[in-house]
Structure formats: C-alpha cells, structure tokens
Enzyme design. Structure first.
Site, PDB file in Angstrom:
ATOM      1  N   GLU A 282       0.867  -1.189   0.000  1.00 49.74           N
ATOM      2  CA  GLU A 282       0.000   0.000   0.000  1.00 49.74           C
ATOM      3  C   GLU A 282       0.896   1.230   0.000  1.00 49.74           C
ATOM      4  OE1 GLU A 282      -2.827   0.403   3.239  1.00 49.74           O
ATOM      5  OE2 GLU A 282      -3.882   1.945   2.072  1.00 49.74           O
TER       6      GLU A 282
ATOM      7  N   ASN B 231     -12.248  -3.342   0.598  1.00 52.51           N
ATOM      8  CA  ASN B 231     -11.183  -3.550   1.594  1.00 52.51           C
ATOM      9  C   ASN B 231     -11.824  -3.806   2.948  1.00 52.51           C
ATOM     10  OD1 ASN B 231      -8.532  -3.517   2.784  1.00 52.51           O
ATOM     11  ND2 ASN B 231      -8.929  -1.420   3.441  1.00 52.51           N
ATOM     12  N   GLU B 232     -11.773  -2.841   3.844  1.00 60.98           N
ATOM     13  CA  GLU B 232     -12.373  -3.046   5.172  1.00 60.98           C
ATOM     14  C   GLU B 232     -13.784  -2.468   5.160  1.00 60.98           C
ATOM     15  OE1 GLU B 232      -9.554  -1.318   7.908  1.00 60.98           O
ATOM     16  OE2 GLU B 232      -8.340  -3.134   7.929  1.00 60.98           O
TER      17      GLU B 232
HETATM   18  O1  AHR Z   1      -2.155  -1.223   6.636  1.00 58.26           O
HETATM   19  C1  AHR Z   1      -2.665   0.014   7.024  1.00 58.26           C
HETATM   20  C2  AHR Z   1      -4.185   0.070   6.970  1.00 58.26           C
HETATM   21  O2  AHR Z   1      -4.719  -0.781   7.914  1.00 58.26           O
HETATM   22  C3  AHR Z   1      -4.809  -0.396   5.697  1.00 58.26           C
HETATM   23  O3  AHR Z   1      -4.853   0.607   4.757  1.00 58.26           O
HETATM   24  C4  AHR Z   1      -6.187  -0.782   6.111  1.00 58.26           C
HETATM   25  O4  AHR Z   1      -6.740  -1.778   5.300  1.00 58.26           O
HETATM   26  C5  AHR Z   1      -6.028  -1.164   7.547  1.00 58.26           C
HETATM   27  O5  AHR Z   1      -6.934  -0.486   8.336  1.00 58.26           O
END
Ligand code: AHR
Length: 662
Positions: free
Chosen positions: A47, A376-377
C-alpha cells in the site's frame, strides 16, 4: 551393524529427560500427508502508506514532477522569471513552467526540486534526467543546465554533477541527459538553470536512477524490490488498504487512471497525507507513476500471483457514515465494469480494448490474473449488497476467477460475525481478515483456524501484525509472536490459502503507521525481524502440512495451557523429500524439545539435519538502518539419531528443523 532405531531414540530421549526433566515431545505423523500448502502462501501486501510508493519503491526522485499538486509549485523553488502555465501537452496534467530570460546578464532564472526528504544519490551511479520541453516563442535553440546540488555544502561548488541540455524545437519533445555522480549524497536537490536568453517551457521533470529493478525506465528502487523478491512471495496484494476506498469516492484508487503513458496519469490525493493529524504530511500525493501495469509486472518478476483489490463503491466507512458518500446500488454499473475491464487488461489478448492497452505498454502476453479482491475493510449490510453485483458479473464473464471478499476491519466481533456467513452465502472464494493486535491476542490465537468451517470460503489473512502494547515500534518480540501465530496458518493449510503481513514499507522520515516490515531512507533499507519471520516461513513452506501434536494429550501445539508457551507446525517438502518442523518458544525459559517422527518404516532414514534459529539479544529491539544485521537467522548442522531428535530451545526463539528422508 543394524541399529535399532527405537532403542537409539529411547536412549537419546532418556538423556534429555535426565538433564532437563520433562521434555516437550512433539510428535510428527509422517505416514499421512495433510493438505497441500498453497503456492500463494506466504505473500506481500503493498500500500502507498509511509511513502511506500512515491518517495519509496517507485524510483522517481522528483516530487511533483508535473506541477499538479494543489499548490502547483509544492516541492519546487523558483528563481528569476518563472511562470506557471496550464495548457500543456498532457490533458490530465495541464500545468508546466515557463523559464524566461531574467533580463540582466548577472541574474538567473531556474527551478529546484527538493525530492522526497531530499534526493538520494549514490557514488558512481548514473541518473536519467528527462523532461518534456519546447521553445514557446520559437528560436533555434535554448540551453538548460541540470545539476545535482548539495546546498548546505562547505565546498567551493554546490553542484556535484552537471549536464547541459539543448532544447531545439518549438514543439513539445522529450529530452534526456544522464548525470553521473562521484559521491554519495543522501539529501541533494535537483537544480535547473536557464542558460540562454531564449524562453523554454518545461513539463514532467523527472530523475530516475538508471540502475532500477530489472532496468525499467519507469522503474522501481532496486534495493527495495530486491527485498520483496527475496521473500519468495506467493501472492502480491495491491494497491491497498484504505487507499482503495478513498476518503471520498473521488479519491478512491481508480486503476484506469494509473495505466498508459506516465505523463498523462493524473495526480490523486493520498489519504495518508492527512489521516493522522499527529503525523501529517501535506506533500504526500499519488503520482500513479507506479500503477497497475507496474504492479502486475512486479508480481510477475518476483514470482507472485497478482492480487488487485478494487473499490466496491463504498468510500472509507471509518470516514463516511452518511449513505450519500457511497455509490447507490443503482449506480454501481461503472464500478462493476471497472472490475471486468481490469480482468481484460490483465488477461485479454491484444485484440481486446484493455488487453491492447497492456500490450502497448510493453506486455503483449497476459498477466494470467487468477484472483481479484472487491472492497477492503467494509462492513454492514451495504457491503454484501455492493459486493453481490460484482460477484454475479465476474462469475458470468470469468467463471474461473477467484473472488475475495472482506470480513471487515476486525478479527472478531459483530461485524466479523455478520460478514463471514454473508461471504459464504455469496460464495466468495476467499475472505480477507485483518488483525493488528497486541501480544495477548497473538498468544491466544494459535488455534484460531483449527475449527473454522471447512465448507465455506478459504481464508486470506490479508493484513496482520503484532502491535506491542505500549510498544508500537518494530521489535523482535512482536515478530516472534507473529511466527507463533503463523504455525496455525501452516497447520490449517486446507483452509488458509493466503497470508500477508502489513504494512510493507516505511520511510524513516515519512511514516504514518508502524510497525512495518521494511524501513528505508533515501539510500538504504533494513529488513526487520518481522520480515525475517515472513521470509523464513515463505522459504520453508513445504508442499504439504503434517499433523504435529504434543505427546500426552495429542493436541495441536498452539501455546495452550500445559504446552509451556510452545507453538509448532510441520510440513513435508516433496521436491527434496524433507521434513520441516517450525517451533516457537514464546517464554523466557529454555524448553527441552523432542521431535519424534512417527510412522516411518524401518527402511527409512532421516539425515542431513539443519537448524535455523531466529533470536535476539534484546527482544524489545530490532534491526535498524544503522545496524541492519543485529538480528539474523543462524543456521547450523544437526544430527538426528533414528527418528527422534532431542534438543533444547532457547528462550524467545523461533527455530526451524529440517531433515531429509532417505
Ligand atoms: O495497513 C494500514 C491500513 O490498515 C490499511 O490501509 C487498512 O486496510 C487497515 O486499516
């Protein structure tokens, strides 16, 4: 003489018992191979956080090269007659600078770029300076002087590398010159003088080391990419993380903007510039110079399955409670189409719309994409609602594609409990779980997957790291507990198909989140003990899981009560007929260990023993840029008598024992 193996084993065992009292007997069942270890174990999650891409893995050394930051000259200083223009040759990046005669022969016009925390230059290395330029007012030629400069130098000359470049056309053209440095300078700047009275326009001002990973011009930092390759990763998840979702939909990661000529890839906000005001970085943006093509290529070059994750139409739910922030279900079509187009970009032949884009970028062969993540989350009913149309469309067009859904941001709790059955209902192939948790959690989760539903989706432990309570920095103890936990991933190879530590990279001067796997500055990087744990698992992953239990009660070794803080797992490696046993001692006491390879027939012999140990003099410390080898795996030769190996495992130690079967 024929040696009675059982007798030998019994003798060896009694020696251990007499020295140390009760041994911890770990019995490995060799007769029956367990589940296949998936080729996707163990992987990497990338990321653009902590300056992981721009200013990090992406080797571009110029910040704001296209003058598109909201404050167009951020990262630049100008002197003399410099003006900002906005009708440049690249539609999505229209700004550029005009350098005009300062009006007096003793005055100067030019620009300087500060890079990312300075520009790191290495002795004897070559740097490729490129720029798009033109003579807006005509003329036959104009000259610019390009310099690498150490501004706070006491030396007679600020510049330590200089080249001239002649601009000779009224039309926009790309120019290039190579600068060679004869010193190492971690924090230089790039300075450009106008060296002629004729006005020039400059756009997309870029500086890369020539020696990038695999020599690609729009390339990656070689040392950092090598760090990734050396893990031998099975899967590469990109481009995030929260970055996928966007603080709002407009700033979500839009893969279509990240392919094609780099000069025309538009700037995006990077949410990590402002997400944590206590670590605020106003100059953190995404140039998209390292975009989806570069991610696919890197995956291929490091031997990992690519795993792109796309927005499901929900903006970051931590930051947006109002439903209007998200895409309404009736408007989701273009998002679903983005997913279908991405699969075509990766796998379609050059006659398809998006396959053609890939081919024109230099990769006519497909990338052979097999996995795709959607969301994602995410959480709440809105997530399955948004996910379902993607699943339907992808299944219809690409029935073999494996689709990964999410179980939300937590490792347990209401959202998690709601989403897993939903993922099962929707027939997601894998479910992405995230857990950034303290020591106590990791110590209690050795058996986490032992009783998971075997009929549902498979598990992708997509983001995890042990965050020490009151000790958020990287340190060995956290890595050791990650190793302990990972024995449970290995044991449950039938259901856990992917696992990726997070986050991957952090610039020592630009981080928002820690711990991280690899730290770097402008010139060097360091592999933390968490990196070493991942690498040891990935390079000793074996081909099949084996049952390993503790003597008396025949229980999996998960750090449970009565197991003396031990965690263990075992695999068989078919390519060289060897057994690999991983044992983690999470306590402050040495533990006598007996490895008993049960079920071998009389003709089978174990030989060629090797032991790799990861330990630390100070469990609260880690490798640093100053001392990158403080913690390193130590390998030794060991001897086994018959099918039983007795040893003692030091406190706070991760050990891997390997024996070949003859
Ligand atoms: O890894 C950092 C962050 O942690 C990511 O962007 C997210 O998916 C998680 O909350």
């Amino acid at each position: 003489m024929r040696i009675n193996k059982t007798l030998f084993a019994a003798l060896a065992l009694s020696t251990t018992l007499s020295i140390h009292g009760q041994t911890n007997e770990l019995v490995i069942q060799t007769k029956k191979l367990g589940a296949e270890i998936q080729p996707t174990m163990y992987g990497l999650f990338f990321e653009d956080i902590n300056y992981g891409a721009d200013g990090g893995l992406y080797a571009e050394l110029v910040k704001n090269r296209s003058f598109e930051f909201p404050q167009n000259l951020m990262g630049w200083k100008t002197f003399g007659k410099v003006s900002l223009q906005n009708d440049g040759p690249f539609e999505r990046n229209p700004h550029y600078v005009r350098l005009a005669d300062p009006g007096h022969e003793h005055k100067r016009t030019g620009i300087e770029n500060e890079g990312f925390f300075g520009i790191g230059i290495k002795n004897n290395a070559a740097y490729r300076f490129t720029v798009w330029a033109r003579l807006p007012e005509g003329g036959t030629a104009s000259k610019i002087r390009v310099e690498l400069v150490k501004p706070n130098s006491m030396g007679e000359q600020h510049a330590f590398a200089t080249q001239n470049l002649v601009i000779d056309s009224k039309e926009w053209k790309k120019y290039q010159v190579i600068l060679k440095a004869e010193k190492t300078e971690p924090k230089s700047i790039l300075r450009i003088f106008l060296d002629s009275p004729t006005t020039v326009d400059l756009e997309h001002v870029s500086l890369f080391p020539v020696d990038t990973w695999k020599g690609h011009e729009n390339g990656l930092r070689k040392d950092l990419a090598q760090d990734l390759a050396d893990i031998k990763p099975g899967v590469f998840r990109f481009p995030g993380g929260c970055i996928v979702e966007g603080t709002d939909l407009e700033t979500r990661y839009d893969w279509k903007k990240t392919v094609g000529p780099v000069e025309n890839r538009p700037l995006n906000e990077n949410r990590w510039h402002y997400t944590f005001p206590h670590r605020f970085y106003p100059d953190y943006f995404q140039s998209y110079g390292m975009g989806f093509y570069e991610f696919f290529l890197l995956s291929e070059e490091i031997g990992a399955e690519p795993l792109p994750v796309l927005s499901c139409g929900l903006a970051c739910q931590f930051q947006n409670e109002d439903a209007s922030a998200h895409v309404a279900l009736c408007d989701l079509d273009s998002y679903v189409q983005d997913a279908l187009d991405l699969i075509e970009f990766a796998n379609g032949d050059a006659s398809t719309t998006w396959g053609k884009v890939r081919a024109e970028m230099g990769h006519p062969a497909p990338f052979n994409l097999k996995f795709i993540g959607i969301g994602n989350e995410q959480w709440g009913p809105e997530y399955p609602e948004h996910l379902e149309p993607f699943i339907k469309a992808i299944r219809k067009a690409y029935p073999d594609m494996k689709i990964i859904g999410s179980s939300g941001p937590n490792s347990e709790g209401d959202q998690f409990d709601y989403l897993w059955p939903e993922m099962k209902r929707l027939k997601a192939d894998l479910v992405d779980e995230h857990f950034y948790r303290p020591e106590s959690w990791f110590l209690s989760q050795g058996a986490r997957y032992d009783n998971y539903d075997r009929k549902g989706p498979k598990v992708f432990a997509g983001e995890y790291a042990c965050h020490g309570k009151g000790k958020k920095w990287n340190h060995f103890h956290a890595a050791l507990l990650e190793a302990a936990f990972m024995t449970g991933l290995e044991r449950n190879a039938d259901i856990v198909h992917m696992a990726t530590y997070a986050p991957l990279f952090a610039h020592v001067e630009g981080w928002q989140w820690r711990p991280d796997m690899i730290w770097f500055d402008n010139l060097n990087s360091v592999r933390t003990s968490s990196y070493l744990v991942q690498q040891l698992f990935a390079t000793n992953k074996g081909s099949n899981a084996l049952t390993l239990t503790m003597d008396m009660d025949k229980k999996n070794v998960t750090g449970a009560e009565g197991q003396n803080g031990l965690f263990a797992s075992a695999v068989w490696e078919a390519s060289n007929s060897s057994y690999i046993v991983k044992v983690v001692n999470t306590t402050d006491k040495a533990q006598p260990i007996t490895l008993n390879f049960a079920g071998m027939n009389k003709k089978e012999v174990l030989t060629g023993g090797t032991c790799i140990k990861l330990r630390a003099a100070d469990i609260n410390a880690d490798n640093t840029l100053e001392n990158p080898q403080a913690i390193a795996p130590q390998e030794s030769t060991i001897t086994i008598e018959g099918n039983v190996y007795n040893t003692e495992l030091e406190p706070y130690t991760f050990a891997i024992y390997k024996f070949s079967k003859k």
